[in-house]
Design an enzyme around this catalytic site. Structure first.
Site, PDB file in Angstrom:
ATOM      1  N   LYS A  16     -86.449  71.064  23.503  1.00 41.44           N
ATOM      2  CA  LYS A  16     -87.826  70.588  23.720  1.00 41.44           C
ATOM      3  C   LYS A  16     -87.912  69.674  24.942  1.00 41.44           C
ATOM      4  O   LYS A  16     -88.839  69.779  25.739  1.00 41.44           O
ATOM      5  CB  LYS A  16     -88.335  69.824  22.481  1.00 41.44           C
ATOM      6  CG  LYS A  16     -88.386  70.651  21.218  1.00 41.44           C
ATOM      7  CD  LYS A  16     -88.774  69.810  20.024  1.00 41.44           C
ATOM      8  CE  LYS A  16     -87.723  68.777  19.641  1.00 41.44           C
ATOM      9  NZ  LYS A  16     -86.449  69.319  19.172  1.00 41.44           N
ATOM     10  N   GLN A 225     -87.773  66.458  16.582  1.00 41.59           N
ATOM     11  CA  GLN A 225     -87.271  67.271  15.465  1.00 41.59           C
ATOM     12  C   GLN A 225     -87.846  68.699  15.541  1.00 41.59           C
ATOM     13  O   GLN A 225     -88.137  69.166  16.626  1.00 41.59           O
ATOM     14  CB  GLN A 225     -87.573  66.619  14.107  1.00 41.59           C
ATOM     15  CG  GLN A 225     -86.772  65.353  13.840  1.00 41.59           C
ATOM     16  CD  GLN A 225     -87.348  64.108  14.468  1.00 41.59           C
ATOM     17  OE1 GLN A 225     -88.508  63.801  14.311  1.00 41.59           O
ATOM     18  NE2 GLN A 225     -86.526  63.370  15.188  1.00 41.59           N
TER      19      GLN A 225
HETATM   20  P1  GDP Z   1     -84.125  68.829  22.045  1.00 39.92           P
HETATM   21  O1  GDP Z   1     -83.766  67.830  20.999  1.00 39.92           O
HETATM   22  O2  GDP Z   1     -84.968  69.934  21.488  1.00 39.92           O
HETATM   23  O3  GDP Z   1     -84.754  68.226  23.266  1.00 39.92           O
HETATM   24  O4  GDP Z   1     -82.756  69.507  22.501  1.00 39.92           O
HETATM   25  P2  GDP Z   1     -81.391  68.727  22.859  1.00 39.92           P
HETATM   26  O5  GDP Z   1     -81.544  68.038  24.157  1.00 39.92           O
HETATM   27  O6  GDP Z   1     -80.934  67.908  21.699  1.00 39.92           O
HETATM   28  O7  GDP Z   1     -80.379  69.930  22.938  1.00 39.92           O
HETATM   29  C1  GDP Z   1     -80.546  70.965  23.877  1.00 39.92           C
HETATM   30  C2  GDP Z   1     -79.307  71.031  24.796  1.00 39.92           C
HETATM   31  O8  GDP Z   1     -79.278  72.268  25.468  1.00 39.92           O
HETATM   32  C3  GDP Z   1     -79.313  69.980  25.878  1.00 39.92           C
HETATM   33  O9  GDP Z   1     -77.987  69.653  26.220  1.00 39.92           O
HETATM   34  C4  GDP Z   1     -79.986  70.719  27.064  1.00 39.92           C
HETATM   35  O10 GDP Z   1     -79.602  70.217  28.324  1.00 39.92           O
HETATM   36  C5  GDP Z   1     -79.430  72.085  26.869  1.00 39.92           C
HETATM   37  N1  GDP Z   1     -80.287  73.196  27.291  1.00 39.92           N
HETATM   38  C6  GDP Z   1     -81.644  73.299  27.207  1.00 39.92           C
HETATM   39  N2  GDP Z   1     -82.031  74.530  27.586  1.00 39.92           N
HETATM   40  C7  GDP Z   1     -80.910  75.214  27.907  1.00 39.92           C
HETATM   41  C8  GDP Z   1     -80.645  76.556  28.330  1.00 39.92           C
HETATM   42  O11 GDP Z   1     -81.527  77.378  28.484  1.00 39.92           O
HETATM   43  N3  GDP Z   1     -79.331  76.896  28.531  1.00 39.92           N
HETATM   44  C9  GDP Z   1     -78.311  76.019  28.358  1.00 39.92           C
HETATM   45  N4  GDP Z   1     -77.070  76.434  28.571  1.00 39.92           N
HETATM   46  N5  GDP Z   1     -78.530  74.757  27.971  1.00 39.92           N
HETATM   47  C10 GDP Z   1     -79.798  74.367  27.721  1.00 39.92           C
HETATM   48  P1  IMO Z   2     -84.498  66.300  18.068  1.00 44.65           P
HETATM   49  O1  IMO Z   2     -85.830  65.681  18.409  1.00 44.65           O
HETATM   50  C1  IMO Z   2     -81.823  67.731  14.950  1.00 44.65           C
HETATM   51  C2  IMO Z   2     -82.019  65.696  11.081  1.00 44.65           C
HETATM   52  C3  IMO Z   2     -80.802  64.897  10.650  1.00 44.65           C
HETATM   53  C4  IMO Z   2     -80.887  65.085   9.139  1.00 44.65           C
HETATM   54  C5  IMO Z   2     -82.388  65.031   8.876  1.00 44.65           C
HETATM   55  C6  IMO Z   2     -82.903  63.676   8.439  1.00 44.65           C
HETATM   56  O2  IMO Z   2     -83.408  65.929  18.998  1.00 44.65           O
HETATM   57  O3  IMO Z   2     -84.652  67.771  17.861  1.00 44.65           O
HETATM   58  P2  IMO Z   2     -83.307  61.386   9.716  1.00 44.65           P
HETATM   59  O4  IMO Z   2     -82.350  60.502  10.462  1.00 44.65           O
HETATM   60  O5  IMO Z   2     -84.435  61.892  10.535  1.00 44.65           O
HETATM   61  O6  IMO Z   2     -83.769  60.774   8.420  1.00 44.65           O
HETATM   62  O7  IMO Z   2     -82.410  62.670   9.295  1.00 44.65           O
HETATM   63  O8  IMO Z   2     -83.000  65.397  10.098  1.00 44.65           O
HETATM   64  N1  IMO Z   2     -82.564  65.321  12.398  1.00 44.65           N
HETATM   65  C7  IMO Z   2     -82.430  66.075  13.498  1.00 44.65           C
HETATM   66  N2  IMO Z   2     -81.734  67.211  13.709  1.00 44.65           N
HETATM   67  N3  IMO Z   2     -82.555  67.202  15.945  1.00 44.65           N
HETATM   68  C8  IMO Z   2     -83.274  66.079  15.744  1.00 44.65           C
HETATM   69  O9  IMO Z   2     -84.128  65.585  16.665  1.00 44.65           O
HETATM   70  C9  IMO Z   2     -83.197  65.437  14.490  1.00 44.65           C
HETATM   71  N4  IMO Z   2     -83.744  64.313  13.967  1.00 44.65           N
HETATM   72  C10 IMO Z   2     -83.356  64.264  12.685  1.00 44.65           C
HETATM   73  O10 IMO Z   2     -79.625  65.441  11.184  1.00 44.65           O
HETATM   74  O11 IMO Z   2     -80.442  66.381   8.789  1.00 44.65           O
END
Ligand code: GDP
Ligand code: IMO
Ligand code: MG
Length: 428
Positions: A16, A225
Protein backbone atom coordinates in the site's frame (compact mmCIF):
# COMPACT_ATOMS: atom_id res chain seq x y z
CA UNK A 1 -12.08 17.19 -6.48
CA UNK A 2 -12.31 13.88 -4.73
CA UNK A 3 -11.44 11.58 -1.90
CA UNK A 4 -9.58 8.55 -3.29
CA UNK A 5 -9.13 5.63 -0.94
CA UNK A 6 -6.28 3.11 -1.09
CA UNK A 7 -6.91 -0.13 0.78
CA UNK A 8 -5.25 -3.53 1.18
CA UNK A 9 -7.44 -6.42 0.04
CA UNK A 10 -5.58 -9.14 1.98
CA UNK A 11 -3.95 -9.44 5.44
CA UNK A 12 -1.83 -6.30 5.13
CA UNK A 13 1.61 -5.72 3.58
CA UNK A 14 0.20 -5.68 0.05
CA UNK A 15 2.45 -2.78 -0.91
CA UNK A 16 0.00 0.00 0.00
CA UNK A 17 2.78 2.43 0.96
CA UNK A 18 4.41 2.00 -2.43
CA UNK A 19 1.11 2.59 -4.27
CA UNK A 20 0.18 5.59 -2.09
CA UNK A 21 3.57 7.14 -2.88
CA UNK A 22 2.84 6.68 -6.57
CA UNK A 23 -0.65 8.22 -6.45
CA UNK A 24 0.42 11.02 -4.09
CA UNK A 25 2.16 12.67 -7.05
CA UNK A 26 -1.36 13.88 -8.02
CA UNK A 27 -2.75 14.50 -4.51
CA UNK A 28 -2.80 17.57 -2.27
CA UNK A 29 -3.48 15.78 1.04
CA UNK A 30 -2.52 12.27 2.12
CA UNK A 31 -4.34 10.99 5.17
CA UNK A 32 -4.12 7.90 7.37
CA UNK A 33 -7.53 6.96 8.82
CA UNK A 34 -7.02 3.82 10.93
CA UNK A 35 -4.63 1.82 13.07
CA UNK A 36 -1.40 3.04 14.57
CA UNK A 37 2.25 2.09 14.41
CA UNK A 38 1.32 -1.57 13.92
CA UNK A 39 1.49 -0.55 10.25
CA UNK A 40 4.77 -0.68 8.36
CA UNK A 41 4.65 0.98 4.95
CA UNK A 42 7.79 0.88 2.84
CA UNK A 43 8.52 3.40 0.12
CA UNK A 44 11.67 3.20 -1.99
CA UNK A 45 12.81 6.31 -3.85
CA UNK A 46 16.20 5.91 -5.54
CA UNK A 47 18.78 5.10 -2.89
CA UNK A 48 16.44 5.93 -0.03
CA UNK A 49 14.07 3.54 1.75
CA UNK A 50 11.41 4.99 4.05
CA UNK A 51 9.68 2.73 6.56
CA UNK A 52 6.64 4.59 7.80
CA UNK A 53 4.47 3.49 10.70
CA UNK A 54 2.24 6.50 11.46
CA UNK A 55 2.90 9.32 9.03
CA UNK A 56 1.16 8.86 5.66
CA UNK A 57 3.41 7.48 2.92
CA UNK A 58 2.52 10.33 0.56
CA UNK A 59 4.50 12.94 2.55
CA UNK A 60 7.67 11.98 0.73
CA UNK A 61 6.42 14.21 -2.10
CA UNK A 62 7.21 17.71 -0.85
CA UNK A 63 3.99 19.26 -2.20
CA UNK A 64 1.67 17.14 -0.03
CA UNK A 65 0.19 17.77 3.41
CA UNK A 66 0.01 14.72 5.66
CA UNK A 67 -2.93 14.09 7.95
CA UNK A 68 -3.26 11.70 10.88
CA UNK A 69 -7.01 11.27 11.21
CA UNK A 70 -9.27 10.82 14.23
CA UNK A 71 -9.47 7.08 13.55
CA UNK A 72 -5.87 6.48 14.62
CA UNK A 73 -4.25 5.52 17.89
CA UNK A 74 -1.01 7.48 18.14
CA UNK A 75 2.07 6.60 20.14
CA UNK A 76 3.70 10.04 20.56
CA UNK A 77 7.17 8.57 21.08
CA UNK A 78 6.97 6.76 17.73
CA UNK A 79 5.53 9.83 16.02
CA UNK A 80 8.37 12.09 17.18
CA UNK A 81 10.98 9.49 16.16
CA UNK A 82 9.36 9.17 12.76
CA UNK A 83 9.42 12.94 12.22
CA UNK A 84 13.17 12.84 13.05
CA UNK A 85 13.76 9.85 10.76
CA UNK A 86 12.08 11.64 7.86
CA UNK A 87 14.05 14.83 8.49
CA UNK A 88 17.29 12.83 8.53
CA UNK A 89 16.33 11.41 5.13
CA UNK A 90 15.66 14.89 3.76
CA UNK A 91 11.86 15.06 4.14
CA UNK A 92 11.05 18.23 6.01
CA UNK A 93 8.14 17.62 8.39
CA UNK A 94 6.82 20.65 10.26
CA UNK A 95 3.41 21.77 11.59
CA UNK A 96 2.41 23.29 8.24
CA UNK A 97 2.96 19.94 6.51
CA UNK A 98 1.61 17.48 9.08
CA UNK A 99 -1.70 17.75 10.90
CA UNK A 100 -2.81 15.46 13.70
CA UNK A 101 -6.47 15.17 14.57
CA UNK A 102 -7.42 16.46 17.99
CA UNK A 103 -9.79 13.50 18.21
CA UNK A 104 -7.23 10.72 17.60
CA UNK A 105 -6.43 8.62 20.66
CA UNK A 106 -3.10 8.24 22.42
CA UNK A 107 -1.16 5.04 23.02
CA UNK A 108 0.76 4.98 26.30
CA UNK A 109 3.26 2.58 27.88
CA UNK A 110 0.22 1.32 29.81
CA UNK A 111 -1.30 0.11 26.53
CA UNK A 112 1.97 -1.53 25.51
CA UNK A 113 2.19 -3.36 28.83
CA UNK A 114 -1.45 -4.49 28.59
CA UNK A 115 -0.95 -5.72 25.01
CA UNK A 116 1.98 -7.89 26.16
CA UNK A 117 0.18 -9.15 29.28
CA UNK A 118 -2.98 -10.05 27.36
CA UNK A 119 -1.08 -11.86 24.62
CA UNK A 120 0.76 -13.87 27.25
CA UNK A 121 -2.48 -14.68 29.05
CA UNK A 122 -4.03 -15.92 25.77
CA UNK A 123 -1.35 -18.62 25.59
CA UNK A 124 -1.91 -20.94 22.62
CA UNK A 125 -4.89 -18.77 21.59
CA UNK A 126 -2.74 -15.68 21.11
CA UNK A 127 -3.48 -13.31 18.21
CA UNK A 128 0.14 -12.62 17.41
CA UNK A 129 -0.27 -8.85 17.73
CA UNK A 130 2.51 -6.42 16.92
CA UNK A 131 2.66 -5.57 20.67
CA UNK A 132 2.26 -1.86 19.86
CA UNK A 133 -0.61 -1.36 22.30
CA UNK A 134 -3.19 -1.11 19.52
CA UNK A 135 -5.94 -3.33 20.99
CA UNK A 136 -5.79 -1.84 24.52
CA UNK A 137 -5.82 1.76 23.18
CA UNK A 138 -8.92 1.10 21.02
CA UNK A 139 -10.38 -0.78 23.96
CA UNK A 140 -10.12 2.33 26.14
CA UNK A 141 -11.55 4.42 23.30
CA UNK A 142 -14.62 2.18 22.99
CA UNK A 143 -14.95 1.97 26.76
CA UNK A 144 -14.86 5.82 26.85
CA UNK A 145 -11.86 6.07 29.11
CA UNK A 146 -9.29 6.84 26.40
CA UNK A 147 -6.95 9.82 26.16
CA UNK A 148 -7.47 11.99 23.10
CA UNK A 149 -4.73 13.98 21.41
CA UNK A 150 -6.57 17.24 22.22
CA UNK A 151 -5.81 16.63 25.92
CA UNK A 152 -2.20 17.54 25.09
CA UNK A 153 -3.30 21.15 24.61
CA UNK A 154 -3.87 21.48 28.37
CA UNK A 155 -0.54 20.42 29.92
CA UNK A 156 -1.49 20.51 33.59
CA UNK A 157 -4.68 18.52 33.29
CA UNK A 158 -2.91 16.25 30.83
CA UNK A 159 -0.20 15.36 33.32
CA UNK A 160 -2.87 14.44 35.87
CA UNK A 161 -4.81 12.44 33.29
CA UNK A 162 -1.76 10.39 32.30
CA UNK A 163 -0.94 9.80 35.95
CA UNK A 164 -4.48 8.57 36.69
CA UNK A 165 -4.52 6.44 33.53
CA UNK A 166 -1.24 4.68 34.41
CA UNK A 167 -2.42 4.10 37.98
CA UNK A 168 -5.58 2.53 36.61
CA UNK A 169 -3.63 0.33 34.17
CA UNK A 170 -1.37 -0.72 37.05
CA UNK A 171 -4.39 -2.16 38.84
CA UNK A 172 -5.06 -4.40 35.86
CA UNK A 173 -1.42 -5.30 35.35
CA UNK A 174 -0.88 -6.31 38.96
CA UNK A 175 -4.22 -7.84 39.87
CA UNK A 176 -5.23 -9.55 36.62
CA UNK A 177 -1.93 -10.40 34.99
CA UNK A 178 0.54 -10.50 37.85
CA UNK A 179 2.72 -8.12 35.82
CA UNK A 180 5.03 -5.35 37.04
CA UNK A 181 3.42 -1.91 37.49
CA UNK A 182 4.64 1.22 35.68
CA UNK A 183 5.96 4.41 37.27
CA UNK A 184 2.94 6.72 36.86
CA UNK A 185 4.77 9.90 37.89
CA UNK A 186 7.62 9.30 35.45
CA UNK A 187 5.27 8.48 32.54
CA UNK A 188 3.17 11.57 33.26
CA UNK A 189 6.28 13.75 33.00
CA UNK A 190 7.47 12.09 29.81
CA UNK A 191 4.04 12.54 28.21
CA UNK A 192 3.84 16.18 29.28
CA UNK A 193 7.12 16.69 27.48
CA UNK A 194 5.72 14.99 24.35
CA UNK A 195 2.64 17.21 24.58
CA UNK A 196 4.74 20.36 24.22
CA UNK A 197 6.37 18.96 21.09
CA UNK A 198 3.17 17.66 19.50
CA UNK A 199 0.82 20.58 20.32
CA UNK A 200 1.76 22.63 17.22
CA UNK A 201 0.66 19.77 14.94
CA UNK A 202 -2.81 19.34 16.48
CA UNK A 203 -5.73 20.45 14.31
CA UNK A 204 -9.36 19.81 13.50
CA UNK A 205 -8.42 17.64 10.54
CA UNK A 206 -12.02 16.80 9.68
CA UNK A 207 -12.75 20.50 9.05
CA UNK A 208 -9.44 20.92 7.25
CA UNK A 209 -10.12 18.06 4.82
CA UNK A 210 -13.75 19.03 4.35
CA UNK A 211 -12.73 22.56 3.35
CA UNK A 212 -9.97 21.21 1.13
CA UNK A 213 -12.44 18.99 -0.73
CA UNK A 214 -14.88 21.90 -1.13
CA UNK A 215 -11.99 23.76 -2.75
CA UNK A 216 -11.43 21.11 -5.41
CA UNK A 217 -8.32 19.47 -4.03
CA UNK A 218 -7.56 15.75 -4.05
CA UNK A 219 -7.31 13.82 -0.82
CA UNK A 220 -5.71 10.38 -0.77
CA UNK A 221 -6.81 8.21 2.14
CA UNK A 222 -4.21 5.58 3.03
CA UNK A 223 -5.57 2.45 4.68
CA UNK A 224 -3.31 0.57 7.05
CA UNK A 225 -3.53 -3.22 7.53
CA UNK A 226 -5.95 -4.97 5.17
CA UNK A 227 -9.54 -6.10 4.63
CA UNK A 228 -9.07 -9.50 6.27
CA UNK A 229 -7.70 -7.80 9.42
CA UNK A 230 -10.78 -5.56 9.72
CA UNK A 231 -12.37 -5.73 13.17
CA UNK A 232 -15.85 -6.30 11.72
CA UNK A 233 -15.18 -7.92 8.34
CA UNK A 234 -11.93 -9.84 8.82
CA UNK A 235 -10.97 -13.23 10.22
CA UNK A 236 -12.22 -12.38 13.73
CA UNK A 237 -10.76 -12.73 16.35
CA UNK A 238 -7.48 -12.82 14.40
CA UNK A 239 -7.82 -9.20 13.32
CA UNK A 240 -6.69 -5.76 14.34
CA UNK A 241 -8.87 -3.40 16.39
CA UNK A 242 -9.81 -0.86 13.70
CA UNK A 243 -11.60 -0.72 10.33
CA UNK A 244 -9.02 -0.75 7.53
CA UNK A 245 -11.77 -1.21 4.90
CA UNK A 246 -12.68 1.74 2.66
CA UNK A 247 -15.79 2.86 4.60
CA UNK A 248 -13.48 3.27 7.61
CA UNK A 249 -11.98 6.27 5.81
CA UNK A 250 -15.17 8.30 6.24
CA UNK A 251 -15.40 7.71 9.97
CA UNK A 252 -11.63 7.78 10.52
CA UNK A 253 -11.24 11.14 8.77
CA UNK A 254 -14.54 12.73 9.76
CA UNK A 255 -15.77 13.08 6.17
CA UNK A 256 -19.09 12.41 4.51
CA UNK A 257 -19.48 9.86 1.72
CA UNK A 258 -20.38 12.46 -0.93
CA UNK A 259 -16.74 13.13 -1.84
CA UNK A 260 -15.84 9.60 -2.89
CA UNK A 261 -13.80 9.17 -6.07
CA UNK A 262 -11.71 6.04 -6.70
CA UNK A 263 -11.31 3.08 -4.35
CA UNK A 264 -8.01 1.46 -5.29
CA UNK A 265 -7.56 -2.08 -3.98
CA UNK A 266 -3.94 -3.14 -3.54
CA UNK A 267 -3.43 -6.88 -3.96
CA UNK A 268 -0.18 -8.78 -3.75
CA UNK A 269 0.19 -11.34 -6.58
CA UNK A 270 0.23 -14.03 -3.89
CA UNK A 271 -1.06 -14.21 -0.32
CA UNK A 272 0.81 -13.42 2.94
CA UNK A 273 -0.09 -13.15 6.59
CA UNK A 274 1.89 -12.24 9.68
CA UNK A 275 0.49 -13.34 13.03
CA UNK A 276 -1.95 -16.13 13.88
CA UNK A 277 -5.25 -17.04 12.24
CA UNK A 278 -6.68 -19.05 9.34
CA UNK A 279 -4.97 -19.01 5.94
CA UNK A 280 -6.54 -21.57 3.55
CA UNK A 281 -4.01 -21.22 0.70
CA UNK A 282 -0.92 -21.25 2.93
CA UNK A 283 1.96 -23.26 1.44
CA UNK A 284 5.14 -24.68 2.85
CA UNK A 285 8.29 -26.18 1.33
CA UNK A 286 10.08 -24.96 -1.79
CA UNK A 287 7.26 -22.78 -3.15
CA UNK A 288 6.97 -21.04 0.22
CA UNK A 289 10.72 -20.42 0.39
CA UNK A 290 10.64 -18.93 -3.09
CA UNK A 291 7.66 -16.69 -2.32
CA UNK A 292 9.07 -15.56 1.03
CA UNK A 293 12.70 -15.15 -0.05
CA UNK A 294 15.61 -15.45 2.33
CA UNK A 295 15.70 -11.89 3.57
CA UNK A 296 18.47 -11.03 1.08
CA UNK A 297 16.17 -8.66 -0.87
CA UNK A 298 14.62 -5.71 0.97
CA UNK A 299 11.18 -6.82 -0.26
CA UNK A 300 11.42 -10.40 1.00
CA UNK A 301 8.52 -11.39 3.23
CA UNK A 302 9.66 -10.43 6.71
CA UNK A 303 7.50 -8.00 8.72
CA UNK A 304 8.38 -4.27 8.39
CA UNK A 305 7.27 -3.59 11.97
CA UNK A 306 8.25 -6.79 13.79
CA UNK A 307 10.76 -8.55 11.51
CA UNK A 308 8.73 -11.78 11.80
CA UNK A 309 8.82 -14.10 8.75
CA UNK A 310 5.49 -13.79 6.97
CA UNK A 311 3.38 -16.87 6.23
CA UNK A 312 2.95 -17.24 2.45
CA UNK A 313 0.63 -18.96 -0.02
CA UNK A 314 -1.21 -18.77 -3.33
CA UNK A 315 -3.52 -15.91 -4.26
CA UNK A 316 -6.97 -16.50 -2.78
CA UNK A 317 -9.58 -15.45 -5.34
CA UNK A 318 -12.50 -16.20 -3.02
CA UNK A 319 -11.20 -13.82 -0.36
CA UNK A 320 -10.28 -11.28 -3.03
CA UNK A 321 -13.83 -11.22 -4.40
CA UNK A 322 -15.07 -10.77 -0.85
CA UNK A 323 -12.67 -7.85 -0.29
CA UNK A 324 -13.80 -6.13 -3.49
CA UNK A 325 -17.40 -6.28 -2.33
CA UNK A 326 -16.73 -5.13 1.27
CA UNK A 327 -14.67 -2.15 0.10
CA UNK A 328 -16.47 -1.17 -3.10
CA UNK A 329 -13.16 -1.36 -4.97
CA UNK A 330 -13.27 0.38 -8.36
CA UNK A 331 -9.86 -0.80 -9.65
CA UNK A 332 -7.04 -3.09 -8.61
CA UNK A 333 -3.29 -2.65 -8.41
CA UNK A 334 -1.39 -5.93 -8.39
CA UNK A 335 1.99 -5.75 -6.63
CA UNK A 336 5.01 -8.06 -6.57
CA UNK A 337 4.18 -9.78 -9.85
CA UNK A 338 7.97 -9.99 -10.31
CA UNK A 339 8.22 -12.38 -7.36
CA UNK A 340 6.29 -15.05 -9.31
CA UNK A 341 9.01 -15.19 -12.02
CA UNK A 342 10.65 -18.61 -12.20
CA UNK A 343 8.18 -20.33 -9.90
CA UNK A 344 6.90 -22.87 -12.48
CA UNK A 345 3.18 -23.64 -12.52
CA UNK A 346 1.15 -21.07 -10.58
CA UNK A 347 -2.12 -21.50 -8.71
CA UNK A 348 -5.08 -19.26 -7.87
CA UNK A 349 -7.74 -20.42 -5.42
CA UNK A 350 -11.08 -20.09 -7.24
CA UNK A 351 -13.37 -21.81 -4.73
CA UNK A 352 -13.59 -23.61 -1.41
CA UNK A 353 -14.28 -27.34 -1.28
CA UNK A 354 -16.55 -28.93 1.30
CA UNK A 355 -17.15 -32.63 0.59
CA UNK A 356 -18.51 -32.88 -2.96
CA UNK A 357 -19.33 -29.17 -3.15
CA UNK A 358 -17.20 -26.24 -4.27
CA UNK A 359 -18.28 -22.80 -3.08
CA UNK A 360 -17.36 -19.66 -5.00
CA UNK A 361 -18.39 -17.47 -2.05
CA UNK A 362 -18.20 -17.77 1.71
CA UNK A 363 -21.47 -18.49 3.50
CA UNK A 364 -20.41 -16.66 6.69
CA UNK A 365 -17.65 -14.46 5.33
CA UNK A 366 -14.06 -15.10 6.41
CA UNK A 367 -14.89 -15.99 10.03
CA UNK A 368 -15.24 -19.63 8.97
CA UNK A 369 -12.41 -20.61 6.64
CA UNK A 370 -12.43 -24.27 7.44
CA UNK A 371 -12.38 -25.37 3.81
CA UNK A 372 -10.01 -26.99 1.36
CA UNK A 373 -9.07 -24.54 -1.43
CA UNK A 374 -9.91 -25.53 -5.02
CA UNK A 375 -7.20 -24.30 -7.37
CA UNK A 376 -6.91 -23.30 -10.99
CA UNK A 377 -3.40 -23.95 -12.35
CA UNK A 378 -1.81 -21.40 -14.64
CA UNK A 379 1.40 -21.47 -16.65
CA UNK A 380 4.36 -19.67 -15.09
CA UNK A 381 7.11 -17.63 -16.78
CA UNK A 382 10.87 -17.61 -16.33
CA UNK A 383 11.77 -14.07 -17.39
CA UNK A 384 12.81 -11.41 -14.88
CA UNK A 385 10.12 -8.72 -15.35
CA UNK A 386 11.48 -6.09 -12.95
CA UNK A 387 12.64 -3.98 -15.90
CA UNK A 388 9.34 -4.24 -17.82
CA UNK A 389 7.35 -0.98 -18.08
CA UNK A 390 4.78 -1.83 -20.75
CA UNK A 391 1.93 -4.34 -20.72
CA UNK A 392 2.84 -5.46 -24.26
CA UNK A 393 6.32 -6.44 -23.07
CA UNK A 394 5.15 -8.74 -20.28
CA UNK A 395 5.49 -12.47 -20.99
CA UNK A 396 2.19 -13.95 -22.26
CA UNK A 397 1.87 -16.09 -19.11
CA UNK A 398 2.19 -13.00 -16.88
CA UNK A 399 -0.48 -11.21 -18.93
CA UNK A 400 -2.70 -14.28 -18.63
CA UNK A 401 -2.24 -14.37 -14.83
CA UNK A 402 -3.49 -10.76 -14.58
CA UNK A 403 -6.33 -11.39 -17.04
CA UNK A 404 -7.49 -14.38 -14.99
CA UNK A 405 -7.65 -12.20 -11.84
CA UNK A 406 -9.69 -9.64 -13.78
CA UNK A 407 -12.07 -12.31 -15.08
CA UNK A 408 -12.44 -14.19 -11.79
CA UNK A 409 -13.13 -10.99 -9.85
CA UNK A 410 -14.80 -8.88 -12.55
CA UNK A 411 -12.55 -5.88 -11.87
CA UNK A 412 -10.01 -3.98 -13.98
CA UNK A 413 -6.33 -4.19 -13.00
CA UNK A 414 -5.11 -0.68 -13.80
CA UNK A 415 -1.58 -0.89 -12.42
CA UNK A 416 0.94 -3.72 -12.06
CA UNK A 417 3.94 -3.27 -9.81
CA UNK A 418 7.10 -5.18 -10.73
CA UNK A 419 9.50 -3.83 -8.11
CA UNK A 420 9.64 -1.53 -5.08
CA UNK A 421 10.90 1.57 -6.93
CA UNK A 422 8.65 4.39 -8.10
CA UNK A 423 9.21 3.69 -11.79
CA UNK A 424 8.81 -0.10 -11.55
CA UNK A 425 5.18 0.13 -12.56
CA UNK A 426 3.10 -0.85 -15.56
CA UNK A 427 0.11 1.46 -16.15
CA UNK A 428 -2.74 0.13 -18.27
P1 GDP B 1 2.34 -2.20 3.04
O1 GDP B 1 2.26 -2.46 4.51
O2 GDP B 1 1.10 -2.63 2.34
O3 GDP B 1 2.71 -0.79 2.70
O4 GDP B 1 3.51 -3.14 2.49
P2 GDP B 1 4.97 -3.32 3.15
O5 GDP B 1 5.77 -2.10 2.92
O6 GDP B 1 4.85 -3.80 4.56
O7 GDP B 1 5.51 -4.55 2.34
C1 GDP B 1 5.67 -4.49 0.94
C2 GDP B 1 7.15 -4.74 0.58
O8 GDP B 1 7.26 -5.06 -0.79
C3 GDP B 1 8.03 -3.53 0.79
O9 GDP B 1 9.34 -3.95 1.09
C4 GDP B 1 8.01 -2.86 -0.61
O10 GDP B 1 9.16 -2.09 -0.88
C5 GDP B 1 8.00 -4.07 -1.48
N1 GDP B 1 7.30 -3.93 -2.76
C6 GDP B 1 6.17 -3.22 -3.05
N2 GDP B 1 5.79 -3.46 -4.31
C7 GDP B 1 6.68 -4.33 -4.84
C8 GDP B 1 6.81 -4.99 -6.10
O11 GDP B 1 6.01 -4.83 -7.00
N3 GDP B 1 7.86 -5.86 -6.25
C9 GDP B 1 8.77 -6.08 -5.26
N4 GDP B 1 9.76 -6.93 -5.49
N5 GDP B 1 8.68 -5.46 -4.08
C10 GDP B 1 7.65 -4.63 -3.85
P1 IMO C 1 0.37 -2.85 7.29
O1 IMO C 1 -0.32 -1.51 7.34
C1 IMO C 1 0.30 -7.04 8.45
C2 IMO C 1 -1.59 -8.00 12.28
C3 IMO C 1 -0.70 -8.54 13.39
C4 IMO C 1 -1.68 -9.46 14.10
C5 IMO C 1 -2.99 -8.68 14.02
C6 IMO C 1 -3.32 -7.86 15.25
O2 IMO C 1 1.85 -2.76 7.25
O3 IMO C 1 -0.23 -3.69 6.22
P2 IMO C 1 -2.34 -5.61 16.26
O4 IMO C 1 -0.94 -5.26 16.70
O5 IMO C 1 -2.86 -4.75 15.17
O6 IMO C 1 -3.29 -5.74 17.41
O7 IMO C 1 -2.19 -7.11 15.65
O8 IMO C 1 -2.85 -7.81 12.91
N1 IMO C 1 -1.16 -6.71 11.71
C7 IMO C 1 -0.61 -6.58 10.50
N2 IMO C 1 -0.22 -7.51 9.60
N3 IMO C 1 0.44 -5.73 8.16
C8 IMO C 1 0.03 -4.79 9.04
O9 IMO C 1 0.02 -3.47 8.74
C9 IMO C 1 -0.48 -5.20 10.29
N4 IMO C 1 -0.93 -4.54 11.39
C10 IMO C 1 -1.36 -5.48 12.24
O10 IMO C 1 0.39 -9.24 12.86
O11 IMO C 1 -1.86 -10.65 13.35
MG1 MG D 1 3.36 -3.41 6.02
Amino acid sequence: MALNIIIGTQWGDEGKGRVVDLLAAQADYVARYNGGDNAGHTVTVGEKTFKLHLIPSGVIHPHTIGVIGNGLVVNPAVLLQEIEMLRALGVDIHPERLKISHAAHLITPGHLALDAAREQARGAGKIGTTLRGIGPAYNHKAERSGLRVEAMLHPEEFEHAIYAHIEDVNQHLEKLYNAAPLDARKEAQIYTNYAAQIAPYIANTSALLHNALQNNTTVLAEGAQGTLLDLDHGTYPYVTSSNPTAPGAFVGLGLGANHLGRVVGVTKAFQTRVGEGPFPTETEGTTASQLRGTGANPWDEFGTTTGRPRRVGWLDGVLLRYALHINGVTELTITKLDVLSGLGTLKICTGYRSGENIYADLPLGPTDLNYEPAYEELPGWGENIMGTRRWDNLPAAAQYYIQRIEALCDIPVTMISVGPEREQIIQR
